[in-house]
Enzyme design. Structure first.
Site, short mmCIF file in Angstrom:
data_model
loop_
_atom_site.label_atom_id
_atom_site.label_comp_id
_atom_site.label_asym_id
_atom_site.label_seq_id
_atom_site.Cartn_x
_atom_site.Cartn_y
_atom_site.Cartn_z
N HIS A 118 0.85 -1.20 0.00
CA HIS A 118 0.00 0.00 0.00
C HIS A 118 0.88 1.25 0.00
CE1 HIS A 118 -3.40 2.62 1.42
NE2 HIS A 118 -2.39 3.24 2.01
N GLU A 119 1.90 1.25 0.83
CA GLU A 119 2.79 2.41 0.90
C GLU A 119 3.60 2.56 -0.39
OE1 GLU A 119 2.12 4.39 3.13
OE2 GLU A 119 0.98 3.04 4.41
#
Length: 293
Positions: free
Chosen positions: A138-139
């Site tokens: 996600h990051e």
């Protein structure tokens, strides 16, 4: 890996950006029509945007106590991030660890070549390997989508409006010329600035929420495992209820960067959320897991 786009989400982001542009053009038009000398504030706002863009990563690391760690300190964390960077076609970012009982993760940096992906020490103890990889993905999606650049540009004139609001009394004292006319113009500028700040803040927060959906989708595609992110989000969110309010307050300044904000319950940030609700994020990921486009 094929990096696909959610057409509906992309259109919502484009529409929000277009509305922001319209608001900003109207704001600048009003200032120009009133003969308002906003050049100095424009320069100040540009300076703030410059500092935010080039130094926000260092400020975030400093304010959260995050430390850049070497590969021999956290070899497994480094291997996961390196593998995700290869899959995403990105250079490997710097890796940071933040000491906090609040389980979370964030990415910062002005570009993929100047990025940092960081996690709290508590999240590494709480999540399984698959869940942690999904959070890191996600990051990495934030890094690939250049979200720092997007949100800095989106918030630029919002900062200008905020500066006018804060300095309105000072400008009214040193306006010079016809006092009555100047005061009337300044009052109008002040009211318009409030409206622009409020509307642009709401639109920027909406854009931020759309970016979170896009990062969730990116995680699902990088790992091919959306259910791992669903599980991670539920664990992180559930754990927040047991974190003391004072510990969440210590990190609230970085909530815009976190995968899930740490809200202490006594802040207006809940009214201007940078993140979509857990329920909506899980529903979108469930659709991906079911094979929906």
């Amino acid at each position: 890996m094929k990096w696909t786009r959610d057409f509906g989400l992309t259109m919502r982001m484009l529409l929000t950006s277009f509305l922001l542009l319209i608001v900003y053009l109207i704001f600048l038009g009003v200032l120009y029509a009133l003969g308002f000398p906003f050049e100095f504030l424009l320069v100040v706002a540009a300076g703030m945007a410059f500092l935010q863009y080039f130094f926000s990563d260092k400020l975030v690391l400093w304010s959260t106590g995050t430390r850049i760690v070497a590969e021999d300190e956290y070899p497994e964390l480094h291997r996961m991030i390196e593998g995700l960077a290869v899959r995403a076609g990105l250079p490997k970012p710097q890796v940071g660890v933040m000491p906090s009982p609040v389980p979370n993760a964030f990415a910062t940096g002005r570009s993929p070549s100047h990025a940092v992906v960081a996690v709290t020490d508590s999240i590494m103890r709480m999540l399984t390997r698959e869940e942690l990889e999904a959070v890191l993905a996600h990051e990495m999606a934030h890094v690939k989508n250049r979200d720092m650049l997007t949100l800095t540009m989106a918030s630029f004139l919002s900062m200008l409006a905020f500066l006018i609001m804060r300095n309105w009394f000072f400008m009214s004292l040193f306006g010079g010329g016809n006092r009555d006319n100047n005061m009337g113009a300044l009052i109008l500028v002040y009211v318009v600035s409030i409206v622009v700040w409020l509307v642009s803040t709401l639109l920027t927060r909406a854009l931020s929420r759309y970016r979170e959906f896009a990062a969730d989708r990116g995680s699902a595609e990088l790992t091919d495992n959306p259910r791992a992110l669903i599980s991670a989000l539920k664990k992180i969110s559930g754990r927040m209820d047991y974190i003391p309010a004072e510990k969440k307050q210590e990190v609230e300044g970085a909530n815009a960067f976190f995968i899930i904000p740490a809200l202490s319950g006594n802040t207006l940030m809940e009214l201007f959320s940078t993140h979509p609700s857990l329920e909506k994020r899980v529903a979108a990921l469930e659709d991906l897991a079911a094979g929906a486009p």
